[in-house]
Design a protein around this motif. Structure first.
Motif, PDB file in Angstrom:
ATOM      1  N   GLY A 248       0.811  -1.209   0.000  1.00 28.04           N
ATOM      2  CA  GLY A 248       0.000   0.000   0.000  1.00 28.04           C
ATOM      3  C   GLY A 248       0.844   1.258   0.000  1.00 28.04           C
ATOM      4  O   GLY A 248       0.540   2.225  -0.708  1.00 28.04           O
ATOM      5  N   VAL A 249       1.926   1.268   0.803  1.00 29.21           N
ATOM      6  CA  VAL A 249       2.813   2.428   0.835  1.00 29.21           C
ATOM      7  C   VAL A 249       3.504   2.608  -0.517  1.00 29.21           C
ATOM      8  O   VAL A 249       3.629   3.732  -1.030  1.00 29.21           O
ATOM      9  N   ILE A 250       3.937   1.506  -1.113  1.00 29.07           N
ATOM     10  CA  ILE A 250       4.613   1.586  -2.419  1.00 29.07           C
ATOM     11  C   ILE A 250       3.664   2.151  -3.470  1.00 29.07           C
ATOM     12  O   ILE A 250       4.036   3.029  -4.273  1.00 29.07           O
ATOM     13  N   ILE A 251       2.430   1.666  -3.509  1.00 28.81           N
ATOM     14  CA  ILE A 251       1.450   2.169  -4.487  1.00 28.81           C
ATOM     15  C   ILE A 251       1.169   3.646  -4.243  1.00 28.81           C
ATOM     16  O   ILE A 251       1.088   4.445  -5.189  1.00 28.81           O
ATOM     17  N   THR A 252       1.051   4.023  -2.979  1.00 29.30           N
ATOM     18  CA  THR A 252       0.745   5.419  -2.650  1.00 29.30           C
ATOM     19  C   THR A 252       1.863   6.355  -3.074  1.00 29.30           C
ATOM     20  O   THR A 252       1.618   7.416  -3.660  1.00 29.30           O
ATOM     21  N   VAL A 253       3.096   5.965  -2.820  1.00 30.55           N
ATOM     22  CA  VAL A 253       4.228   6.852  -3.067  1.00 30.55           C
ATOM     23  C   VAL A 253       4.674   6.824  -4.524  1.00 30.55           C
ATOM     24  O   VAL A 253       4.984   7.863  -5.117  1.00 30.55           O
ATOM     25  N   ALA A 254       4.694   5.635  -5.104  1.00 33.02           N
ATOM     26  CA  ALA A 254       5.338   5.466  -6.410  1.00 33.02           C
ATOM     27  C   ALA A 254       4.437   5.791  -7.583  1.00 33.02           C
ATOM     28  O   ALA A 254       4.938   5.968  -8.702  1.00 33.02           O
ATOM     29  N   SER A 255       3.126   5.875  -7.393  1.00 26.56           N
ATOM     30  CA  SER A 255       2.229   6.067  -8.528  1.00 26.56           C
ATOM     31  C   SER A 255       2.469   7.428  -9.179  1.00 26.56           C
ATOM     32  O   SER A 255       2.423   8.471  -8.525  1.00 26.56           O
ATOM     33  N   PRO A 402       1.561   7.592   4.147  1.00 28.64           N
ATOM     34  CA  PRO A 402       0.484   8.127   3.308  1.00 28.64           C
ATOM     35  C   PRO A 402      -0.233   9.311   3.942  1.00 28.64           C
ATOM     36  O   PRO A 402      -0.688  10.211   3.216  1.00 28.64           O
ATOM     37  N   LEU A 403      -0.334   9.336   5.271  1.00 25.18           N
ATOM     38  CA  LEU A 403      -0.955  10.494   5.923  1.00 25.18           C
ATOM     39  C   LEU A 403      -0.123  11.751   5.707  1.00 25.18           C
ATOM     40  O   LEU A 403      -0.676  12.851   5.539  1.00 25.18           O
ATOM     41  N   SER A 404       1.192  11.607   5.692  1.00 30.58           N
ATOM     42  CA  SER A 404       2.062  12.752   5.427  1.00 30.58           C
ATOM     43  C   SER A 404       1.883  13.257   4.004  1.00 30.58           C
ATOM     44  O   SER A 404       1.876  14.477   3.754  1.00 30.58           O
ATOM     45  N   ILE A 405       1.723  12.339   3.064  1.00 31.04           N
ATOM     46  CA  ILE A 405       1.496  12.740   1.674  1.00 31.04           C
ATOM     47  C   ILE A 405       0.217  13.554   1.558  1.00 31.04           C
ATOM     48  O   ILE A 405       0.155  14.579   0.857  1.00 31.04           O
ATOM     49  N   TYR A 406      -0.815  13.122   2.270  1.00 37.24           N
ATOM     50  CA  TYR A 406      -2.067  13.876   2.245  1.00 37.24           C
ATOM     51  C   TYR A 406      -1.893  15.250   2.886  1.00 37.24           C
ATOM     52  O   TYR A 406      -2.457  16.252   2.411  1.00 37.24           O
ATOM     53  N   MET A 407      -1.118  15.340   3.964  1.00 37.75           N
ATOM     54  CA  MET A 407      -0.910  16.622   4.639  1.00 37.75           C
ATOM     55  C   MET A 407      -0.251  17.640   3.709  1.00 37.75           C
ATOM     56  O   MET A 407      -0.534  18.842   3.793  1.00 37.75           O
ATOM     57  N   PHE A 408       0.612  17.182   2.820  1.00 38.44           N
ATOM     58  CA  PHE A 408       1.291  18.112   1.909  1.00 38.44           C
ATOM     59  C   PHE A 408       0.353  18.667   0.839  1.00 38.44           C
ATOM     60  O   PHE A 408       0.728  19.590   0.118  1.00 38.44           O
ATOM     61  N   THR A 409      -0.839  18.112   0.727  1.00 40.08           N
ATOM     62  CA  THR A 409      -1.821  18.674  -0.213  1.00 40.08           C
ATOM     63  C   THR A 409      -2.590  19.833   0.420  1.00 40.08           C
ATOM     64  O   THR A 409      -3.337  20.524  -0.284  1.00 40.08           O
ATOM     65  N   LEU A 410      -2.432  20.052   1.708  1.00 46.85           N
ATOM     66  CA  LEU A 410      -3.121  21.138   2.401  1.00 46.85           C
ATOM     67  C   LEU A 410      -2.310  22.428   2.281  1.00 46.85           C
ATOM     68  O   LEU A 410      -1.095  22.388   2.063  1.00 46.85           O
ATOM     69  N   PRO A 411      -2.965  23.576   2.415  1.00 50.44           N
ATOM     70  CA  PRO A 411      -2.246  24.866   2.304  1.00 50.44           C
ATOM     71  C   PRO A 411      -1.371  25.148   3.522  1.00 50.44           C
ATOM     72  O   PRO A 411      -1.771  25.857   4.454  1.00 50.44           O
ATOM     73  N   PHE A 425      -3.151   7.162  -4.930  1.00 53.42           N
ATOM     74  CA  PHE A 425      -3.177   7.379  -3.485  1.00 53.42           C
ATOM     75  C   PHE A 425      -4.320   6.610  -2.833  1.00 53.42           C
ATOM     76  O   PHE A 425      -4.114   5.919  -1.829  1.00 53.42           O
ATOM     77  N   LEU A 426      -5.521   6.729  -3.368  1.00 52.96           N
ATOM     78  CA  LEU A 426      -6.676   6.072  -2.749  1.00 52.96           C
ATOM     79  C   LEU A 426      -6.539   4.551  -2.798  1.00 52.96           C
ATOM     80  O   LEU A 426      -6.874   3.857  -1.840  1.00 52.96           O
ATOM     81  N   VAL A 427      -6.035   4.043  -3.935  1.00 58.01           N
ATOM     82  CA  VAL A 427      -5.844   2.594  -4.047  1.00 58.01           C
ATOM     83  C   VAL A 427      -4.804   2.116  -3.043  1.00 58.01           C
ATOM     84  O   VAL A 427      -5.006   1.121  -2.329  1.00 58.01           O
ATOM     85  N   GLY A 428      -3.678   2.835  -2.970  1.00 63.47           N
ATOM     86  CA  GLY A 428      -2.639   2.450  -2.015  1.00 63.47           C
ATOM     87  C   GLY A 428      -3.105   2.547  -0.579  1.00 63.47           C
ATOM     88  O   GLY A 428      -2.793   1.683   0.253  1.00 63.47           O
ATOM     89  N   ALA A 429      -3.880   3.612  -0.261  1.00 59.42           N
ATOM     90  CA  ALA A 429      -4.393   3.752   1.111  1.00 59.42           C
ATOM     91  C   ALA A 429      -5.352   2.614   1.450  1.00 59.42           C
ATOM     92  O   ALA A 429      -5.346   2.091   2.570  1.00 59.42           O
TER      93      ALA A 429
END
Length: 451
Positions: A248-255, A402-411, A425-429
């Motif tokens: 899941g982490v690999i799919i989230t980060v590498a996609s 993956p939670l950190s990746i989502y946080m970087f989408t915030l302002p 991201f959603l598939v990996g999560a």
């Protein structure tokens, strides 16, 4: 934290007989009460004894007779009691007939599970904040990342040993804890330093997207090392769950990042070196777990304080980092002879004072916030390892990615343009959450059986 089944002489009732007088005030002090007459249970009983009385006798294994209130003999007193010559037993002895032992085991299991869940949640929160603040701290110190790394490494030694000294003065840390063998702490520091050095060397060649993918080998190393050195045996669900979490982490980060192509371009040596760095880090966590387990035996059931391990481990790590400084400075592109001027300029940027502070907006607040949160993350991670295992602490740290990746989408402040979520991201999560469910499935089934 108290545990069911352990009593002290400050909370034991003076005379426990529910049928005689339950309204009296209980005096726990022995000198306020006359001696207690003791008889083995079964003598003089009648059919009117309630279930509560039976449970009370199971708990204390003897009862007071006569009108005077008295203090029963505590469980650690092995003196002769009437026609009894064996020590008075605790809850764990004789109570299983009435189901007390099973109930206590159930309560303890639920309480331990809740403790681990709360500690894991706090660790994940610190892990997310740690990744986000590291990115923010590098904005004012973008020219001095090596200074930030060394400032944190050597600063932690001062902070940890200061806290250790205060806890020693307060009596929390004992002489027995400080007398634990130091060679294991030396090994912890060496493994941490080797992990930093090899990871740094490989990180200069590998792309940023490929490193989180290779970091998932950390869980694999955890499984192998814990089975070899701790004798752990994992079920198929636990192994499959760990693999799903890594996937899941690999799919989230590498996609959408082209990480696979960058790994092919890097060759075989540098990815293997990065994998080796995660072996050192996994060995470090397993060794810390061994220290906790061994300390529990040497301290006769006690537990070594977290700051004993953090302080000595960080101290030896700083020592090895100091020895590797010429090698590490070259990896960061700073010649060794230029290190004094580099650290001087980095310190000026860190405090944000003087002519060298141009472009250091956000310092020293952001770097200090990162250092504080990073310390909190390290402490929470070690606490989770202490009450659970190295594998559980690694899973909590992995879940923060993956939670950190989502946080970087915030302002977020200072970052400017918002990031977008990777395509997968959603598939990996989803795969990661399924992996957590599969990993915890055997534990949930076992808890249901116990209940």
């Amino acid at each position: 934290m108290f545990s069911i089944g352990r009593y002290s002489n400050t909370n034991l009732p003076a005379c426990f007989d529910p049928l005689r007088d339950t309204s009296r005030t209980i005096y726990p002090l022995a000198h306020l009460n006359p001696p207690c007459k003791v008889r083995p249970y079964g003598e003089g009983d009648d059919d009117r004894r309630s279930v509560l009385t039976l449970h009370a006798r199971s708990l204390f294994n003897h009862k007071c007779i006569g009108g005077d209130r008295s203090l029963h003999r505590p469980w650690w007193d092995d003196r002769t009691s009437g026609n009894r010559t064996e020590p008075i037993s605790t809850v764990s002895e004789g109570a299983s007939i009435h189901g007390v032992k099973t109930a206590n085991a159930d309560v303890n299991a639920k309480r331990n599970y809740l403790q681990v869940f709360i500690a894991a949640t706090i660790t994940v929160m610190f892990g997310v904040a740690n990744r986000v603040l590291y990115k923010l701290a590098l904005i004012p110190l973008k020219e001095y990342p090596f200074f930030l790394a060394q400032f944190a490494t050597f600063g932690y030694v001062v902070v940890y040993f200061s806290i250790l000294y205060l806890r020693y003065r307060a009596g929390i840390v004992t002489d027995e804890m400080l007398a634990l063998p130091k060679f294991r702490f030396l090994a912890v520091g060496a493994l941490e330093a080797l992990g930093v050095a090899s990871g740094m060397a490989a990180g200069t060649i590998l792309s940023g997207a490929s490193i989180p993918i290779l970091s998932q080998t950390f869980l694999v190393w955890q499984l192998i090392l814990s089975a070899v050195f701790l004798g752990r045996r994992y079920s198929i669900c636990e192994i499959f769950g760990c693999l799903l979490i890594s996937a899941g982490v690999i799919i989230t980060v590498a996609s959408g990042t082209g990480a696979g192509k960058s790994l092919q371009q890097a060759g075989i040596v540098w990815p293997l070196l990065m994998i080796l760095s995660f072996l050192f880090q996994a060995g470090d966590t397993i060794l810390k777990e061994i220290i906790f387990l061994d300390a529990a035996k040497k301290l006769k059931g006690g537990s070594v304080d977290l700051f004993v391990i953090n302080s000595f481990g960080s101290g030896f790590q700083a020592l090895f980092i100091l020895l590797l400084l010429p090698f590490l400075s070259r990896l960061w592109g700073v010649p060794f002879y230029q290190l004094p001027s580099y650290f001087k300029d980095g310190a000026a940027c860190f405090v944000n004072v003087g002519s060298l502070a141009k472009g250091c907006e956000g310092a020293p607040l952001l770097p200090l916030l990162f250092i504080l949160i990073n310390m909190g993350f390290n402490i929470s991670l070690l606490h989770l390892l202490k009450i659970s295992s190295a594998l559980v602490s690694s899973l909590a740290a992995t879940f923060s990615v993956p939670l950190s990746i989502y946080m970087f989408t915030l302002p977020l402040p200072y970052l400017g343009v918002d990031c977008t979520l990777p395509p997968g991201f959603l598939v990996g999560a989803a795969v990661l959450v399924i992996g957590l469910f599969v990993y915890n499935l055997p534990h949930a089934v076992e808890a249901t059986k116990v209940q």
